[in-house]
Design an enzyme around this catalytic site. Structure first.
Site, PDB file in Angstrom:
ATOM      1  N   SER A  64       0.804  -1.226   0.000  1.00  8.84           N
ATOM      2  CA  SER A  64       0.000   0.000   0.000  1.00  8.84           C
ATOM      3  C   SER A  64       0.833   1.271   0.000  1.00  8.84           C
ATOM      4  O   SER A  64       0.321   2.348  -0.314  1.00  8.84           O
ATOM      5  CB  SER A  64      -0.934   0.019   1.211  1.00  8.84           C
ATOM      6  OG  SER A  64      -0.202  -0.080   2.417  1.00  8.84           O
TER       7      SER A  64
ATOM      8  N   ASP B  34      -4.599   7.352   8.176  1.00  2.75           N
ATOM      9  CA  ASP B  34      -5.694   6.486   8.609  1.00  2.75           C
ATOM     10  C   ASP B  34      -5.277   5.458   9.659  1.00  2.75           C
ATOM     11  O   ASP B  34      -5.989   4.486   9.878  1.00  2.75           O
ATOM     12  CB  ASP B  34      -6.289   5.765   7.399  1.00  2.75           C
ATOM     13  CG  ASP B  34      -5.259   4.911   6.664  1.00  2.75           C
ATOM     14  OD1 ASP B  34      -4.095   4.868   7.109  1.00  2.75           O
ATOM     15  OD2 ASP B  34      -5.622   4.279   5.646  1.00  2.75           O
TER      16      ASP B  34
ATOM     17  N   HIS C 167      -1.372   4.380   7.041  1.00  7.89           N
ATOM     18  CA  HIS C 167      -0.731   5.019   5.889  1.00  7.89           C
ATOM     19  C   HIS C 167      -0.481   6.498   6.141  1.00  7.89           C
ATOM     20  O   HIS C 167      -1.068   7.094   7.043  1.00  7.89           O
ATOM     21  CB  HIS C 167      -1.617   4.826   4.654  1.00  7.89           C
ATOM     22  CG  HIS C 167      -2.027   3.401   4.440  1.00  7.89           C
ATOM     23  ND1 HIS C 167      -3.266   2.917   4.828  1.00  7.89           N
ATOM     24  CD2 HIS C 167      -1.340   2.350   3.932  1.00  7.89           C
ATOM     25  CE1 HIS C 167      -3.338   1.619   4.539  1.00  7.89           C
ATOM     26  NE2 HIS C 167      -2.182   1.246   4.005  1.00  7.89           N
TER      27      HIS C 167
END
Length: 375
Positions: A32, A337, A340
């Site tokens: 990610s 979040d 990240h």
């Protein structure tokens, strides 16, 4: 918080092969930290607003409020943002490269409980299928030229890697610290195998990020940092950062080995751990107000993170409807979040990478002397 465009001057001489920042295409592998839409497209993962609000004005397949480190690096190379390999809609253009990174991916093969089925070996296999298909189509007709890379782009292109974080972070849920440390060599054998497969297929320019300070993510502090004695001076989980450091030491040793073995290749190691750690330890110096609190989350200070509720979600818990909140100014937060980074933090990290001070080898004097960073 103010972020200014930066004109960086490079004039660092170095005797060995080094990065040039003049590539026709980029092929990226990872999780990610650099996923531009693969997991969302590949498994139907749902990203809700306010994800993507800062730059894309809506969810873009990225786990952030805006751009990722890779987006800023592509911009610095005057290349377009990379399309995700699995994104079928929106007429994706792969002329300047392709992104195989998928959120939740690991270096080791995925298991039944993995977030992503697209482990590093699968991503490498996807690349080979991509390359084979490109060459087939190019041989049939040149009408695909504006959408697909030329054959020599595969040897001249830059191969970027940012993966390994999930191998460590996920292991803490079921293994002891000693077991995790003992598994690191196996993880890196798998990584080396993938790198060598790419080299054997003609890849010659490798750009490898190490992993970041996992212990400073609100998700890990919330789960593993309830005992204050397990936290360091920055409030990060010590064991997670120790594991990341041990992984990084062995990764750097592997890169040094590859640099010696691949005498006709450029293999560059980027110390992202140090850049991110410096940012978290000195966040106010860089214009941020929160280092380990999530901008988008649930629960309020100090972490604003709850594992039951991802950014943008609404859930019924104990008969009550609860939803995440988002901070007023994302540029004040390092973390987006709980897992990240915000676009503002990613911008800072990218600008630090581009100084060349955190790379091995340092950027060579043969690269363009001026990179006008447009962010």
């Amino acid at each position: 918080m103010k972020h200014h465009g930066v004109l960086i001057i490079f004039c660092i001489a170095y005797a060995t092969n080094a990065i040039e920042f003049n590539y026709p295409a980029v092929f990226n592998f990872g999780d990610s930290n650099s996923d531009t839409g693969d997991l969302v497209a590949g498994v139907g993962e749902h990203l809700d607003p306010p994800n993507g609000q800062t730059y894309f004005k809506g969810p873009s397949g990225r786990f952030s409020d805006g751009r990722l480190i890779i987006d800023f690096l592509m911009d610095a190379m005057d290349l377009p943002f990379l399309n995700a390999y699995l994104e079928a809609l929106g007429v994706p253009n792969f002329r300047k490269g392709c992104n195989f990174a998928a959120a939740g991916s690991t270096i080791l093969p995925s298991g039944p409980n993995s977030v992503s089925p697209f482990s590093f070996g699968v991503q490498v296999a996807q690349f080979f299928r991509f390359k084979s298909r490109v060459l087939q189509l190019q041989a049939k007709s040149r009408k695909f030229n504006k959408y697909l890379p030329d054959e020599d782009y595969f040897s001249k292109g830059l191969y970027m890697f940012d993966i390994g974080q999930n191998d460590l972070a996920g292991a803490f849920y079921s293994k002891s610290f000693d077991q995790i440390v003992a598994s690191i060599p196996l993880v890196l054998v798998e990584f080396e195998t993938g790198i060598k497969l790419l080299y054997d297929q003609g890849a010659r320019n490798f750009w490898i990020h190490n992993t970041g300070p996992l212990g400073c993510l609100p998700q890990n502090i919330a789960k593993f940092g309830t005992d204050p004695t397990k936290l360091d001076a920055q409030g990060c989980v010590s064991a997670h950062n120790q594991a990341a450091n041990l992984f990084n030491l062995q990764l750097h040793a592997l890169v040094a080995k590859l640099q010696a073995q691949f005498s006709d290749a450029n293999v560059t190691h980027i110390d992202v751990f140090t850049i991110k750690s410096n940012l978290i330890a000195n966040y106010s110096k860089y214009g941020f107000e929160q280092a380990t609190s999530a901008c988008c989350g649930y629960g309020g200070p100090p972490l604003n993170y709850n594992s039951l509720l991802s950014c943008g979600q609404v859930k019924i818990i104990n008969g009550s409807s609860i939803t995440t909140t988002v901070c007023n100014d994302t540029t004040e937060y390092v973390n987006w979040d709980g897992i990240h980074y915000t676009e503002a933090a990613n911008q800072h990290i990218a600008s630090q990478i581009l100084t060349g001070k955190f790379s091995d080898p340092p950027f060579a004097d043969k690269m363009p002397f001026l990179l006008n960073l447009k962010f």
